[in-house]
Scaffold this motif. Structure first.
Motif, mmCIF file in Angstrom:
data_model
loop_
_atom_site.group_PDB
_atom_site.id
_atom_site.type_symbol
_atom_site.label_atom_id
_atom_site.label_comp_id
_atom_site.label_asym_id
_atom_site.label_seq_id
_atom_site.Cartn_x
_atom_site.Cartn_y
_atom_site.Cartn_z
ATOM 1 N N SER A 363 -17.135 29.264 17.044
ATOM 2 C CA SER A 363 -17.144 29.904 15.730
ATOM 3 C C SER A 363 -17.409 28.890 14.631
ATOM 4 C CB SER A 363 -15.807 30.608 15.475
ATOM 5 O OG SER A 363 -15.609 31.675 16.376
ATOM 6 N N GLU A 364 -16.823 27.734 14.754
ATOM 7 C CA GLU A 364 -16.982 26.698 13.743
ATOM 8 C C GLU A 364 -18.368 26.063 13.810
ATOM 9 O OE1 GLU A 364 -16.190 24.468 10.533
ATOM 10 O OE2 GLU A 364 -14.721 25.888 11.376
ATOM 11 N N LYS A 365 -18.882 25.888 15.010
ATOM 12 C CA LYS A 365 -20.118 25.118 15.161
ATOM 13 C C LYS A 365 -21.374 25.970 15.044
ATOM 14 C CE LYS A 365 -22.117 21.323 17.748
ATOM 15 N NZ LYS A 365 -22.110 20.510 16.520
ATOM 16 N N TRP A 366 -21.334 27.218 15.518
ATOM 17 C CA TRP A 366 -22.575 27.990 15.625
ATOM 18 C C TRP A 366 -22.568 29.296 14.839
ATOM 19 C CZ3 TRP A 366 -25.673 24.526 17.283
ATOM 20 C CH2 TRP A 366 -25.312 23.635 18.285
ATOM 21 N N TYR A 367 -21.574 30.150 15.061
ATOM 22 C CA TYR A 367 -21.586 31.487 14.448
ATOM 23 C C TYR A 367 -20.194 32.073 14.657
ATOM 24 C CZ TYR A 367 -23.443 36.200 13.322
ATOM 25 O OH TYR A 367 -23.711 37.434 12.754
ATOM 26 N N GLU A 368 -19.663 32.719 13.629
ATOM 27 C CA GLU A 368 -18.282 33.199 13.724
ATOM 28 C C GLU A 368 -18.127 34.331 14.741
ATOM 29 O OE1 GLU A 368 -15.693 33.186 10.288
ATOM 30 O OE2 GLU A 368 -15.291 35.321 10.604
ATOM 31 N N TYR A 369 -17.092 34.224 15.539
ATOM 32 C CA TYR A 369 -16.768 35.243 16.547
ATOM 33 C C TYR A 369 -16.517 36.578 15.856
ATOM 34 C CZ TYR A 369 -14.381 37.152 20.719
ATOM 35 O OH TYR A 369 -14.008 37.895 21.815
ATOM 36 N N PHE A 414 -24.312 34.127 23.561
ATOM 37 C CA PHE A 414 -25.543 34.406 24.315
ATOM 38 C C PHE A 414 -25.151 35.105 25.619
ATOM 39 C CE2 PHE A 414 -26.060 30.382 22.048
ATOM 40 C CZ PHE A 414 -27.120 30.668 21.221
ATOM 41 N N PRO A 415 -25.351 36.397 25.795
ATOM 42 C CA PRO A 415 -26.266 37.268 25.071
ATOM 43 C C PRO A 415 -25.574 38.388 24.282
ATOM 44 C CG PRO A 415 -25.955 38.158 27.232
ATOM 45 C CD PRO A 415 -25.004 36.993 27.101
ATOM 46 N N MET A 416 -24.260 38.253 24.006
ATOM 47 C CA MET A 416 -23.575 39.380 23.365
ATOM 48 C C MET A 416 -23.914 39.481 21.878
ATOM 49 S SD MET A 416 -22.352 40.406 26.075
ATOM 50 C CE MET A 416 -21.957 39.717 27.688
ATOM 51 N N ILE A 417 -23.976 38.337 21.191
ATOM 52 C CA ILE A 417 -24.391 38.348 19.789
ATOM 53 C C ILE A 417 -25.915 38.266 19.704
ATOM 54 C CG2 ILE A 417 -24.313 37.089 17.609
ATOM 55 C CD1 ILE A 417 -21.432 36.252 18.360
ATOM 56 N N VAL A 418 -26.500 37.256 20.331
ATOM 57 C CA VAL A 418 -27.961 37.141 20.390
ATOM 58 C C VAL A 418 -28.406 37.864 21.665
ATOM 59 C CG1 VAL A 418 -29.925 35.572 20.426
ATOM 60 C CG2 VAL A 418 -27.846 34.940 19.180
ATOM 61 N N GLY A 419 -28.911 39.088 21.503
ATOM 62 C CA GLY A 419 -29.041 40.018 22.617
ATOM 63 C C GLY A 419 -30.303 39.895 23.436
ATOM 64 N N SER A 420 -30.492 38.773 24.122
ATOM 65 C CA SER A 420 -31.683 38.571 24.932
ATOM 66 C C SER A 420 -31.658 39.440 26.188
ATOM 67 C CB SER A 420 -31.810 37.096 25.321
ATOM 68 O OG SER A 420 -30.658 36.679 26.038
ATOM 69 N N ASN A 421 -32.777 39.463 26.872
ATOM 70 C CA ASN A 421 -32.960 40.268 28.081
ATOM 71 C C ASN A 421 -32.563 39.427 29.290
ATOM 72 O OD1 ASN A 421 -33.857 41.760 30.291
ATOM 73 N ND2 ASN A 421 -35.762 42.387 29.311
ATOM 74 N N GLU A 422 -31.312 39.582 29.739
ATOM 75 C CA GLU A 422 -30.817 38.780 30.861
ATOM 76 C C GLU A 422 -31.541 39.093 32.169
ATOM 77 O OE1 GLU A 422 -26.283 38.135 30.762
ATOM 78 O OE2 GLU A 422 -26.590 40.169 30.012
ATOM 79 N N ARG A 423 -31.945 40.311 32.333
ATOM 80 C CA ARG A 423 -32.540 40.672 33.618
ATOM 81 C C ARG A 423 -33.884 39.977 33.825
ATOM 82 N NH1 ARG A 423 -31.128 46.491 35.699
ATOM 83 N NH2 ARG A 423 -29.129 45.445 35.402
ATOM 84 N N ALA A 520 -29.066 37.670 15.547
ATOM 85 C CA ALA A 520 -27.756 38.248 15.847
ATOM 86 C C ALA A 520 -27.873 39.767 15.916
ATOM 87 C CB ALA A 520 -26.742 37.843 14.783
ATOM 88 N N TYR A 521 -27.389 40.327 17.031
ATOM 89 C CA TYR A 521 -27.389 41.779 17.287
ATOM 90 C C TYR A 521 -28.802 42.355 17.368
ATOM 91 C CZ TYR A 521 -22.775 40.565 15.627
ATOM 92 O OH TYR A 521 -21.573 39.922 15.448
ATOM 93 N N LYS A 522 -29.737 41.500 17.767
ATOM 94 C CA LYS A 522 -31.124 41.932 17.951
ATOM 95 C C LYS A 522 -31.627 41.424 19.299
ATOM 96 C CE LYS A 522 -32.272 42.060 12.999
ATOM 97 N NZ LYS A 522 -30.965 41.612 12.471
#
Length: 648
Positions: A363-369, A414-423, A520-522
């Motif tokens: 949260s401190e380093k990258w993006y808040e939880y 990664f990937p819950m906030i930044v929603g990439s295609n894991e599959r 984020a969220y995309k």
């Protein structure tokens, strides 16, 4: 083109035929290594700067679910209502949904593509969904037409869902047997005080329609993970009254399901930096701490703007918690549930400490939880992540428990906030997460546990293996012996190289944080990441992305010789590998003083050898490339001069 005078032309021709060696001799050009390797042009949906375009869209999936856990027959039954918002520019006659529980059938594609000897993604074969009462509505029209094929279901509408914000509702009842062996992602575990149910992929979920692939409908085979839209979840879990239920999201009805003593302890934990027991080890079978002593209780949870939810239920849980401090001043709560078999100060008693430290660091380093809870569940699962909740091995302890806890919580970025295609692109979540885990581990408790990426050359056995595969290999087709490297370590090492060797920390962090904020969220694609990092860092990195992420070549920079030249020195270098790289030189003089020089990657744009003119009035005693050993250079024998591999 600038005019070339006759005098300049004569000098150029003379230079071509000169027999005198200069300090910048070249042999051949390598422009092909520096050119674009994939279509990274922008459009109205995704820009060439790697940001969402002015007409970027993604669909929304909001769920209401009521589920029942039958602990006698090990079944889940439930009612689901999905509100689907079509933000795409086209009307939809149908949508696709995932039915991952159908993987646990004898004739599923996943079962039939599992090797005879088995692998990590083994699963039960006596499960699968029963879907009833399906109804798909668009305004006043209604349809029950659907087709189930393996782990996918196509749901048809009587009238199309209008483009640009049209809505549909899909409702159904579902039921399935909970597997014991859920392919190391979910399942159930027998312990002395009861059964631990770890529930994920536990309801039918909408597939993603995007502007790149259209419908993303790859079957669920095992190794490939998930790709989902975002929405709000309102879900209820009815379980035996003896059970403790934890889940993604915020508990809505604590007074109905928690005793007054447990609520008091939870209030204390919400203000405490140290771990507070909600259910002590000695109290696991004390039913007076439950809100009811018999029958069932319904636990109600909500979670906003998330791509998934999961939960766990058991009467065997020890339960503890502590507060999480977030940079904005907001608070969240770290929670851990585990059986007495996992208890111990060197084991799961530190889980909440680990969870809190991990989430606070990222949260401190990258993006808040963004979530209200961070729950760690001990289960018969090596490690698996869901928004706000992990399943980690009940046998983990010490360094291994820190490692798996930190890794799974890192997945919230990664990937819950930044929603990439894991599959399709496992490296965009596993690799990015392994990268941020490296720095979290270095920061935890003044380096209590070793970081995995400090010694990249320890992995050279894999880098030189004939069996190695590329990062871009499709996860379900990757040899499982390679998956740890292709999905996790090689992409993570690539980011370490960008941060600590190629760009530097400040430029990299600016670009990486910007990438997280932009997506984020995309749903970013690989090209979006590449474009964004280049745009914000201000560097053409095609030579690196092309060779590292889309190839199997290696790094091998050689110092071939050092010789005096006109009162200075010429250091001769060559690129013996397939990947160009800037060259950091550590030069030691006869008086034992030293200095470092960084040569740009463009020296290899001109060929595979380079003569560097080093101006000094001192005598050179030693030259070493990559002195900090950041690069996974596959041949350390030619890293320095003089050496037994010296060439002149």
């Amino acid at each position: 083109m600038r005019y070339l005078s006759r005098a300049m032309l004569s000098l150029a021709i003379a230079g071509l035929f000169s027999t005198v060696a200069t300090a910048q001799d070249v042999k051949e050009r390598n422009q092909k290594d520096f050119s674009e390797f994939m279509d990274r042009s922008g459009n109205r949906y995704r820009t060439a700067m790697g940001t969402p375009g002015p007409e970027y869209w993604q669909n929304e999936t909001d769920y209401k679910i009521k589920a029942n856990l039958d602990d006698e027959n090990h079944k889940i039954s439930g009612e689901l209502t999905l509100t689907y918002t079509n933000n795409s520019p086209q009307d939809l006659d149908f949508i696709w949904m995932h039915l991952e529980q159908n993987r646990f059938k004898e004739d599923s594609r996943g079962t039939l593509t599992t090797p005879v000897q088995g692998n990590r993604y083994n699963g039960d074969i006596d499960g699968g969904y029963t879907i009833t009462n399906l109804e798909a509505k668009v305004k006043r029209s209604s349809s029950s037409k659907h087709i189930i094929d393996d782990t996918r279901m196509q749901v048809f509408f009587d009238k199309p869902v209008p483009a640009n914000g049209g809505k549909a509702t899909i409702s159904m009842d579902f039921e399935y047997k909970i597997p014991v062996d859920g392919m190391d992602r979910m399942g159930r575990l027998d312990v002395e005080d009861g059964i631990i149910y770890a529930l994920a992929q536990w309801f039918p979920r909408a597939a993603v329609l995007d502007d790149i692939e259209g419908w993303n409908i790859e079957p669920y085979l095992g190794a490939g993970e998930f790709y989902l839209d975002y929405g709000d979840y309102d879900f209820e879990i009815t379980a035996p009254a003896s059970h403790i239920v934890v889940a993604s999201g915020e508990l809505q009805n604590p007074r109905r399901v928690l005793s007054s003593k447990v609520r008091e302890r939870m209030d204390k934990a919400a203000k405490s930096d140290s771990t507070v027991y909600l259910i002590k080890p000695s109290e696991v079978n004390d039913m007076s701490l439950r809100a009811a002593q018999e029958g069932t209780l319904t636990w109600h949870f909500k979670m906003e703007n998330t791509r998934d939810v999961s939960f766990a239920s058991s009467k065997a849980f020890i339960w503890d918690a502590a507060k999480i401090d977030l940079p904005s001043g907001k608070k969240a709560m770290a929670q851990s549930v585990y059986p007495k078999e996992s208890d111990g100060q060197d084991a799961w008693s530190r889980s909440t400490e680990y969870s809190k430290a991990s989430v606070e660091h990222y949260s401190e380093k990258w993006y808040e939880y963004p979530y209200p809870v961070a729950v760690n569940v001990a289960a018969d699962i090596g490690g698996m992540e869901y928004p706000g909740l992990n399943f980690c091995s009940w046998k983990s302890a010490g360094e291994s428990l820190w490692g798996v806890t930190d890794h799974e919580f890192g997945h919230n970025w990664f990937p819950m906030i930044v929603g990439s295609n894991e599959r399709r692109y496992a490296w965009m979540d596993e690799g990015f997460n392994t990268f941020i885990n490296h720095y979290s581990t270095k920061a935890f408790n003044n380096g209590e546990y070793p970081a995995n990426l400090d010694k990249t050359r320890n992995m050279n056995g894999w880098f030189t293996s004939k069996e190695r595969e590329g990062i871009d290999t499709y996860p379900d087709a990757t040899n499982l012996r390679n998956l740890g490297m292709t999905a996790y370590y090689k992409p993570a090492i690539g980011l370490v190289l960008l941060r600590e060797y190629i760009l530097g920390e400040e430029r990299f962090d600016n670009a990486f944080i910007s990438y997280i904020n932009a997506w984020a969220y995309k749903h970013p694609q690989p090209a979006d990441f590449f474009n964004h990092m280049e745009s914000v860092a201000g560097e053409n990195l095609s030579w690196f992305f092309k060779k590292w992420f889309y190839g199997t070549g290696n790094i091998d920079i050689s110092i071939d010789g050092v010789r005096q030249y006109q009162g200075n020195y010429v250091i001769t270098l060559s690129n013996e590998g397939e990947i160009p790289m800037p060259v950091k030189l550590h030069i030691t003089y006869s008086d034992n003083s030293s200095e470092e020089v960084m040569l740009p990657v463009e020296i290899w744009q001109r060929g595979n050898s380079w003569n560097y003119l080093h101006r000094t009035d001192k005598q050179i005693k030693k030259v070493e490339q990559d002195p900090d050993k950041i690069l996974p250079d596959v041949n350390s024998g030619n890293d320095s001069w003089p050496s037994t591999f010296y060439k002149d």
